[in-house]
Structures are given as structure tokens and as C-alpha cells.
Design a protein around this motif. Structure first.
Motif, PDB file in Angstrom:
ATOM      1  N   VAL A  30       0.845  -1.192   0.000  1.00  0.00           N
ATOM      2  CA  VAL A  30       0.000   0.000   0.000  1.00  0.00           C
ATOM      3  C   VAL A  30       0.880   1.242   0.000  1.00  0.00           C
ATOM      4  CG1 VAL A  30      -1.936  -1.105   1.195  1.00  0.00           C
ATOM      5  CG2 VAL A  30      -0.131   0.014   2.532  1.00  0.00           C
ATOM      6  N   ARG A  42      -7.868   9.473   0.811  1.00  0.00           N
ATOM      7  CA  ARG A  42      -8.171   8.545  -0.288  1.00  0.00           C
ATOM      8  C   ARG A  42      -8.157   7.101   0.191  1.00  0.00           C
ATOM      9  NH1 ARG A  42      -5.288  10.542  -5.836  1.00  0.00           N
ATOM     10  NH2 ARG A  42      -5.753  12.748  -5.625  1.00  0.00           N
ATOM     11  N   LYS A  43      -8.999   6.298  -0.416  1.00  0.00           N
ATOM     12  CA  LYS A  43      -9.028   4.853  -0.142  1.00  0.00           C
ATOM     13  C   LYS A  43      -8.163   4.094  -1.135  1.00  0.00           C
ATOM     14  CE  LYS A  43     -11.902   5.144   3.235  1.00  0.00           C
ATOM     15  NZ  LYS A  43     -11.269   5.418   4.482  1.00  0.00           N
ATOM     16  N   GLU A  44      -8.037   4.651  -2.361  1.00  0.00           N
ATOM     17  CA  GLU A  44      -7.196   4.033  -3.385  1.00  0.00           C
ATOM     18  C   GLU A  44      -6.605   5.124  -4.254  1.00  0.00           C
ATOM     19  OE1 GLU A  44      -9.766   1.313  -5.460  1.00  0.00           O
ATOM     20  OE2 GLU A  44     -10.507   2.881  -6.768  1.00  0.00           O
ATOM     21  N   ILE A 120      -3.252   3.343   1.694  1.00  0.00           N
ATOM     22  CA  ILE A 120      -4.026   3.610   0.490  1.00  0.00           C
ATOM     23  C   ILE A 120      -3.766   2.486  -0.515  1.00  0.00           C
ATOM     24  CG2 ILE A 120      -4.455   5.247  -1.374  1.00  0.00           C
ATOM     25  CD1 ILE A 120      -3.315   7.441   0.512  1.00  0.00           C
ATOM     26  N   HIS A 121      -4.844   1.860  -0.960  1.00  0.00           N
ATOM     27  CA  HIS A 121      -4.760   0.772  -1.940  1.00  0.00           C
ATOM     28  C   HIS A 121      -4.185   1.304  -3.256  1.00  0.00           C
ATOM     29  CE1 HIS A 121      -5.917  -2.765  -4.241  1.00  0.00           C
ATOM     30  NE2 HIS A 121      -6.497  -1.965  -5.103  1.00  0.00           N
ATOM     31  N   LYS A 123      -3.519   0.977  -7.301  1.00  0.00           N
ATOM     32  CA  LYS A 123      -4.111   0.348  -8.483  1.00  0.00           C
ATOM     33  C   LYS A 123      -3.440   0.864  -9.744  1.00  0.00           C
ATOM     34  CE  LYS A 123      -7.897   3.607  -9.055  1.00  0.00           C
ATOM     35  NZ  LYS A 123      -9.296   3.764  -9.331  1.00  0.00           N
ATOM     36  N   GLU A 126      -2.147  -2.983  -9.521  1.00  0.00           N
ATOM     37  CA  GLU A 126      -2.225  -3.388  -8.119  1.00  0.00           C
ATOM     38  C   GLU A 126      -0.892  -4.040  -7.756  1.00  0.00           C
ATOM     39  OE1 GLU A 126      -5.737  -5.683  -7.404  1.00  0.00           O
ATOM     40  OE2 GLU A 126      -6.999  -3.899  -7.596  1.00  0.00           O
TER      41      GLU A 126
END
Length: 156
Positions: A30, A42-44, A120-121, A123, A126
Motif C-alpha cells: 500500500v 483517499r481509499k485508493e 491507500i490501496h 491500483k 495493483e
């Protein structure tokens, strides 16, 4: 490779055609940022958004360093690495003090830094992360090796 060790523990992703890899734990890498960082809510996040970010990275001696570089290159940029360390906790401490961001295994952040850092994920792409046990391909497993692998949850 010179038969001095029976087993090793590695951070994944890890690839070596001469070694057998048994994954014992899976998670993700992450982006770890300070609670005050502009990305903190932010989550991602897309890897490409990290292009200009000051990055804190593990030392070049670690294969994980090469993986971080590779994932950044897949997103079309070379990371702006401002600091290297062989110590995960120094990277996390510096990120918590908002001196940069770091890409690191989620469990490392959650275990001791969840009050001071946000995960934070990542992408596009990924970034899987895990721990694995390695041993030389073609080498017979000794009883101690089998016992250790069993402790790690590997069915043989």
C-alpha cells in the motif's frame, strides 16, 4: 545457493527459477502516508499519481526495491526517491512525519503505525505483497524443513 541454508524467508513478489517458493502469507503493498498528507483521505490511488511524490524506499540491496521500481515503471514513471533505508520502521517513521510517502506491506503499517499513517490501496497496477519460504529446487526436504513448513501452514 551454496547449500549453507535450508530455508529462507522472502518478501513477495519474488522470482528465482532455481528456488522453490511457498507462500505463507498474502496481503498487498500500500501507499503509506501521514494523516496530514494531501492523499490521506483517499481509499485508493493510481500509481501514476505518485510521479512527483517524494518517495521513501528500502535500500537497493533488497529485491523489494526492484519491485517498487518495476511497478512505478509499469505506471509510466521513475519514482522520485528521496531517501533509502534498510529499516522498515525508519521509512514508516519518516512517512508518519510527512517527510515522504512509502510503498510497503499493509500488515507492517497496520501492526504499529495505524494511528499515525493511512494505508491507500494501489491500483493500475495493483501491487500484491506477501511472505514466502524459499528453498533450493530439487533439494530433498529434511524433517526440520518439513516441520517448519508445517508451522507456516504448508501442507506437504
Amino acid at each position: 545457493m551454496n547449500d549453507k541454508l535450508d530455508l529462507g524467508v522472502v518478501v513477495e513478489p519474488f522470482h528465482n527459477p532455481k528456488l522453490e517458493l511457498k507462500t505463507v502469507f498474502r496481503s498487498e503493498a500500500v501507499l503509506a502516508v501521514s494523516k496530514d498528507h494531501r492523499f490521506a483521505d483517499r481509499k485508493e490511488i493510481d500509481f501514476a499519481a505518485l510521479k512527483e511524490e517524494p518517495m521513501l524506499a528500502v535500500s537497493k540491496d533488497y529485491m523489494y526495491y526492484d519491485q517498487v521500481i518495476l511497478y512505478c515503471q509499469k505506471a509510466g514513471f521513475t519514482p522520485n526517491i528521496v531517501f533509502h533505508s534498510s529499516q522498515w520502521d525508519i521509512l514508516l517513521e519518516m512517512a508518519a512525519e510527512n517527510q515522504g510517502v512509502t510503498i510497503i506491506g499493509k500488515p507492517l503499517v497496520e501492526k504499529m503505525y495505524s494511528e499515525r499513517l493511512n494505508c491507500i490501496h494501489l491500483k493500475n497496477p495493483e501491487f500484491p505483497w506477501g511472505l514466502g519460504v524459499i528453498y533450493k529446487k530439487g533439494r530433498p526436504l529434511t524433517v526440520p524443513m518439513k516441520c517448519f513448513l508445517a508451522l507456516c501452514g504448508e501442507d506437504l
